[in-house]
Design a protein around this motif. Structure first.
Motif, short mmCIF file in Angstrom:
data_model
loop_
_atom_site.label_atom_id
_atom_site.label_comp_id
_atom_site.label_asym_id
_atom_site.label_seq_id
_atom_site.Cartn_x
_atom_site.Cartn_y
_atom_site.Cartn_z
N SER A 76 -7.02 13.50 20.87
CA SER A 76 -7.32 14.82 20.31
C SER A 76 -7.97 14.69 18.95
O SER A 76 -8.09 13.61 18.39
CB SER A 76 -6.03 15.64 20.22
N LYS A 77 -8.40 15.83 18.43
CA LYS A 77 -9.10 15.84 17.14
C LYS A 77 -8.14 15.54 15.99
O LYS A 77 -6.94 15.35 16.18
CB LYS A 77 -9.76 17.21 16.94
N MET A 78 -8.68 15.53 14.77
CA MET A 78 -7.93 15.05 13.61
C MET A 78 -6.80 15.99 13.19
O MET A 78 -5.72 15.56 12.82
CB MET A 78 -8.92 14.85 12.43
N MET A 109 -14.88 22.68 23.17
CA MET A 109 -13.76 21.87 22.70
C MET A 109 -13.38 22.34 21.29
O MET A 109 -13.42 21.57 20.34
CB MET A 109 -14.16 20.37 22.64
N VAL A 110 -13.10 23.61 21.16
CA VAL A 110 -12.83 24.16 19.83
C VAL A 110 -11.62 25.09 19.87
O VAL A 110 -11.22 25.59 20.93
CB VAL A 110 -14.05 24.95 19.28
N CYS A 111 -11.01 25.32 18.68
CA CYS A 111 -9.87 26.23 18.57
C CYS A 111 -9.90 26.84 17.17
O CYS A 111 -10.72 26.44 16.34
CB CYS A 111 -8.57 25.46 18.81
N PRO A 112 -9.03 27.76 16.87
CA PRO A 112 -9.07 28.38 15.54
C PRO A 112 -8.96 27.37 14.39
O PRO A 112 -9.53 27.58 13.33
CB PRO A 112 -7.86 29.33 15.56
N VAL A 113 -8.24 26.24 14.61
CA VAL A 113 -8.07 25.28 13.50
C VAL A 113 -9.40 24.62 13.17
O VAL A 113 -9.85 24.64 12.02
CB VAL A 113 -7.00 24.21 13.83
N CYS A 114 -10.06 24.02 14.21
CA CYS A 114 -11.30 23.30 13.89
C CYS A 114 -12.48 24.26 13.69
O CYS A 114 -13.53 23.85 13.21
CB CYS A 114 -11.61 22.23 14.94
N MET A 115 -12.28 25.55 14.01
CA MET A 115 -13.32 26.53 13.71
C MET A 115 -13.09 27.19 12.35
O MET A 115 -13.83 28.08 11.95
CB MET A 115 -13.37 27.61 14.80
ZN ZN Z 1 -9.50 22.47 17.51
#
Ligand code: ZN
Ligand code: ADP
Ligand code: MG
Length: 482
Positions: A20-22, A37-43
């Protein structure tokens, strides 16, 4: 002696291969539909909380240990503020004054990119820190798109000391780093997927001068080859300016592969003010000596240790060892085969001169090599035991590529067993002499090298299966008696 000393330091970005991402649970996956491959955190939505990826932290510590770095017992994340569409949060989480890994070094040696010998030296590593990658801009005609799938992917930045003095040394350093990352399973370093990118810092100073010259940074080189070319180009460009009495200004430049030139991106006056401050949403990272010791114990052999072992215990030359360790999969392949082979050196020769050439000709990457190492070992044994001739072995070898059959099966099916029986070979010898009276005459007149012609004839008659030593011996006997 050249007029200028060349000073080069590299900043290399390597994505850690993680699930998963960082700072969120989005998959770290390349090549997916944009923005899936995105969510509120990485956006970067307001109010979200980042959560650090343990696997990425571990891999960065491993990278540090593999590069001989000190691992920080206490390190923290910082915010680096900047405004650009690739960064949805308007700041990047990175590490500023307290990185995860401190000073270390990477050994370079052997043959350089241009084929000449490199000095045996260690390139110092200043630090390795962990950060998040940013999104990717895609430019189309008339508009641009942004793909945030890459935003938040764990990214290590490896900063070197200004210890390199040529494009070849920089290339060798990049190669060594990539090998280390692959050996320790930290990253695949696939540059075409952007998993490894590099910025070059380069300056010239008058030969022997103490103080460094003004550094120019070349951003975002996406292949070792363009890093090499950009350095060669920049050395000439900077030397010309200095030769003409000009001065260099600190600046950031880009590189175009098509034109083979660097170009100005921004000067120092336009440098960013990143306004770093500690990331308030993440705890500092701490490690005890025993935790670091435990990770150390899980580390694999370094490429250079493997090279040394191949030379010391398996009888390879430095060159063989360098070729066979350039790629982790290849080195494992040889290592596995060497356990089974009577002569690891002969196996190495076959891999280097036949297998690698064939793969290269067919444009097959080593990962897709269809020849199991056990088959290659068996083939080498067949040749060294005299069961088949070297000529037949080549035929068997190309059959191995079609897969499935073992060398012994192929030899049996094709009837390639070497003929070592004197009387069987004698028939071919007699025939070759009868068919070629002109060459017999030459031989008798003292042109003994014509014997090679007869050897060729006998091999042809025997379909490459006659034992060449016996052929030579019998031919000589017969011709000398005539
Ligand atoms: Zn994310
Ligand atoms: P900055 O603050 O501009 O990022 P750093 O001191 O962090 O500069 O150095 C960045 C990189 O540039 C490092 O890899 C370093 O080794 C290299 N470097 C520093 N000074 C020079 C120089 N004069 N010539 C070439 N490379 C240099
Ligand atoms: Mg810096």
């Amino acid at each position: 002696m050249s007029k200028y000393d060349i000073v080069i330091g590299l900043e290399v970005h390597v994505q850690a291969r993680t699930n998963s991402k960082m700072f969120c649970s989005c998959p770290n996956k390349f090549g997916q539909e944009p923005n899936t491959m995105v969510c509120p955190v990485c956006m970067g939505f307001p109010g979200v909380m980042p959560y650090p990826n343990r696997e990425a932290v571990m891999k960065t510590v491993m990278a540090g240990l593999m590069c001989g770095c000190e691992i920080a017992k206490f390190s923290k994340f910082d915010r680096k503020s900047y405004f650009y569409p690739d960064m949805p949060k308007n700041y990047q989480i990175t590490q500023y004054d307290l990185p995860l890994c401190g000073r270390g070094g990477v050994h370079i040696f052997g043959k350089g990119f241009s084929g000449n010998d490199l000095p045996d030296k260690v390139i110092g590593i200043t630090r390795i820190h962990l950060e998040e990658d940013v999104g990717k801009l895609n430019h189309f005609s008339g508009y641009s798109g942004i793909d945030y799938n890459r935003a938040g992917v764990p990214l290590m930045e490896i900063v070197s000391e200004p210890d390199m003095c040529s494009a070849d040394e920089a290339y060798a350093y990049l190669t060594a780093l990539k090998q280390i990352m692959q050996y320790a399973d930290i990253s695949d370093c696939d540059m075409e997927k952007g998993q490894m990118r590099c910025d070059v810092n380069i300056s010239l100073k008058l030969a022997g001068a103490k103080e460094f010259g003004t550094k120019i940074e070349i951003k975002n080189l996406n292949s070792f080859r363009s890093a090499h070319r950009s350095i060669e180009h920049e050395i000439v460009r900077q030397a010309e300016i200095l030769d003409n009495g000009g001065r260099l200004m600190q600046e950031t430049r880009g590189w175009t592969d098509e034109r083979g030139e660097t170009y100005l991106l921004r000067s120092k006056e336009n440098a960013h003010d990143y306004r770093y401050f500690p990331e308030p949403d993440l705890l500092p990272m701490t490690f005890t000596d025993s935790e670091i010791g435990k990770i150390k114990n899980t580390l694999p052999e370094l490429p250079e240790q493997k090279r040394a072992r191949f030379v010391a215990t398996l009888g390879l030359t430095e060159y063989d060892a360098q070729v066979l360790t350039q790629d982790k999969t290849l080195s494992d392949y040889f290592d596995e085969g060497a356990k089974q082979a009577k002569s690891p050196k002969m196996l190495a020769n076959w891999i280097i001169t036949e297998l690698l050439r064939e793969l290269n000709d067919r444009n097959i990457p080593f990962e897709k090599n269809p020849v199991p190492v056990g088959h290659l070992v068996e083939l080498v044994e067949l040749v060294s035991a005299g069961t088949i001739t070297g000529k037949s072995a080549k035929e068997v070898f190309s059959e191995l590529f079609s897969g499935g059959k073992t060398p012994k099966q192929i030899v049996a099916e094709k009837g390639l067993l070497q003929i070592s029986d004197d009387s069987a070979i004698d028939k071919f010898v007699v025939l070759s002499i009868e068919q070629n009276p002109a060459q017999v005459k030459q031989y008798k007149e003292g042109k003994t090298t014509v014997i090679q012609f007869f050897v060729g004839q006998v091999m042809k008659l025997s379909k490459g299966k006659a034992n060449p030593q016996i052929v030579n011996k019998l031919l000589k006997e017969k011709l000398d008696q005539m």
